[in-house]
Every structure is written in C-alpha cells, then in structure tokens.
Scaffold this motif. Sequence first.
Motif, PDB file in Angstrom:
ATOM      1  N   PHE A 143      73.397  86.023 -22.741  1.00 59.21           N
ATOM      2  CA  PHE A 143      74.391  85.793 -23.778  1.00 59.21           C
ATOM      3  C   PHE A 143      75.119  87.067 -24.186  1.00 59.21           C
ATOM      4  N   ASP A 144      74.388  88.196 -24.318  1.00 58.64           N
ATOM      5  CA  ASP A 144      75.061  89.421 -24.750  1.00 58.64           C
ATOM      6  C   ASP A 144      76.052  89.923 -23.705  1.00 58.64           C
ATOM      7  N   GLY A 145      75.695  89.784 -22.426  1.00 59.41           N
ATOM      8  CA  GLY A 145      76.626  90.181 -21.361  1.00 59.41           C
ATOM      9  C   GLY A 145      77.865  89.301 -21.341  1.00 59.41           C
ATOM     10  N   TYR A 146      77.646  88.003 -21.522  1.00 59.35           N
ATOM     11  CA  TYR A 146      78.768  87.061 -21.567  1.00 59.35           C
ATOM     12  C   TYR A 146      79.708  87.392 -22.733  1.00 59.35           C
ATOM     13  N   LEU A 147      79.130  87.629 -23.902  1.00 61.83           N
ATOM     14  CA  LEU A 147      79.953  87.942 -25.076  1.00 61.83           C
ATOM     15  C   LEU A 147      80.699  89.259 -24.909  1.00 61.83           C
ATOM     16  N   ALA A 148      80.044  90.244 -24.327  1.00 58.20           N
ATOM     17  CA  ALA A 148      80.702  91.543 -24.123  1.00 58.20           C
ATOM     18  C   ALA A 148      81.940  91.388 -23.249  1.00 58.20           C
ATOM     19  N   ARG A 149      81.830  90.572 -22.208  1.00 55.18           N
ATOM     20  CA  ARG A 149      82.987  90.337 -21.327  1.00 55.18           C
ATOM     21  C   ARG A 149      84.030  89.465 -22.015  1.00 55.18           C
ATOM     22  N   LYS A 150      83.592  88.374 -22.609  1.00 54.27           N
ATOM     23  CA  LYS A 150      84.498  87.411 -23.226  1.00 54.27           C
ATOM     24  C   LYS A 150      85.270  88.018 -24.408  1.00 54.27           C
ATOM     25  N   LEU A 151      84.569  88.783 -25.238  1.00 60.96           N
ATOM     26  CA  LEU A 151      85.199  89.372 -26.424  1.00 60.96           C
ATOM     27  C   LEU A 151      85.759  90.769 -26.154  1.00 60.96           C
ATOM     28  N   GLN A 152      85.617  91.219 -24.920  1.00 62.48           N
ATOM     29  CA  GLN A 152      86.045  92.564 -24.518  1.00 62.48           C
ATOM     30  C   GLN A 152      85.440  93.610 -25.455  1.00 62.48           C
ATOM     31  N   GLN A 153      84.124  93.495 -25.658  1.00 65.65           N
ATOM     32  CA  GLN A 153      83.414  94.397 -26.550  1.00 65.65           C
ATOM     33  C   GLN A 153      82.332  95.190 -25.818  1.00 65.65           C
ATOM     34  N   SER A 154      82.602  95.540 -24.584  1.00 64.55           N
ATOM     35  CA  SER A 154      81.665  96.393 -23.850  1.00 64.55           C
ATOM     36  C   SER A 154      81.714  97.794 -24.445  1.00 64.55           C
ATOM     37  N   THR A 155      80.538  98.369 -24.691  1.00 60.07           N
ATOM     38  CA  THR A 155      80.465  99.709 -25.268  1.00 60.07           C
ATOM     39  C   THR A 155      79.456 100.542 -24.480  1.00 60.07           C
ATOM     40  N   PRO A 156      79.580 101.857 -24.534  1.00 56.34           N
ATOM     41  CA  PRO A 156      78.569 102.706 -23.891  1.00 56.34           C
ATOM     42  C   PRO A 156      77.162 102.466 -24.463  1.00 56.34           C
TER      43      PRO A 156
END
Length: 188
Positions: free
Chosen positions: A47-60
């Motif tokens: 779920f966290d990977g999906y949300l990071a991609r979907k919401l464009q919220q990938s962070t270091p």
Amino acid sequence: MWTIPNLVTLFRVVLIPVFVVVYFLDWRWAHEAGAFIFWLAAITDWFDGYLARKLQQSTPFGAFLDPVADKLIVGAALLMITHSYATLWITIPAIALLMREIYVSALREWMGQNNARDSVKVSFIGKAKTTAQMLALIGLLSGLETVAGFPIYWVSLGYILLYIAAVLSVWSMITYTIAAIPYLTSKK
C-alpha cells in the motif's frame, strides 16, 4: 517527510512490537492474531508503495525506511517461527532468508556508493521471493491446519512456500552478485 506513504511505512514499523507481543501472549488465539498483524503489515508494504506512486509522494526518507521496515518485520517473523517450531526444517531456510536480506542490503548500499545501484534493483525473482516469503510466514505464524473442522493446511503450505522463498532468495542473491561483479572487481 510526513507524507501519507511514509506514515503508512512508519505504521508498519510500529506494528512490529505489537506483532511480537500479541504472538507470544498466553491466549488461545495469540498466534492467529499475530499472523493477522503480520498480514496487515505485509499489506501496508504494498500500500505505501502504491500511494507513493499514485500521489507522487516518493521521498528519500521513504526510499530508505520502506526496505528497513520490511527487513525488520520479516526478521522478527523468521526469528519467531524458528523459536515456535524449533526444527532444523524451519531454521535452515530462515537463516538462508536472513543471510540473503543482509547480504543484498549491503550489496545495494555498496553499489549505491559506486553510482551503480540500478544494477541491483529489485527484480521479478526478488518480488516472487517476497510474495512466497510473506505467505509462508503468515501460514507458519498462524499455526492453522483446520478452520471450523475443515482442513486448510496453512502450516503445510507455509513449509512449502518457505522453501520456495529460500530457493528464490539464493537465486536472486546469485543474480544480484553476478550483476555486481564488474563493479566489485574493478580497480576504481
């Protein structure tokens, strides 16, 4: 830092002590409840990977914390099943899985320092290993063979999937090592 995906990943980290305590409670359904908490943590990994991609919220920070959270909860689960089953048939694949996790993490870190991290990025074999490993751990943690008198063979399936995960683990470790050999043997 406080993005939704990162909060989901932090939730997974917080679940680790809860999972361990619940699993070892002196309660009839403790192992099943512990397995459910582990399952919930496994779902948050997707779920966290999906949300990071979907919401464009990938962070270091998220890129750092996600694999750490995975290794912490899987490591805890592997230690718990080796304790609960106390058999070489569980201990050997559990050690293989733990060794691979530590080795590949160190290899990825080293490759990252040499600007070659893409050579050892997650592969299909690694994803298949993770799926088999998570399902194996859920089955073995639950200890369920029957539900309401009906056979489900979760533990038996857990054994089989643990060995499949161990084989895929060694395979992926070898694959990553071969990909890294040019960098490991260079004179740079």
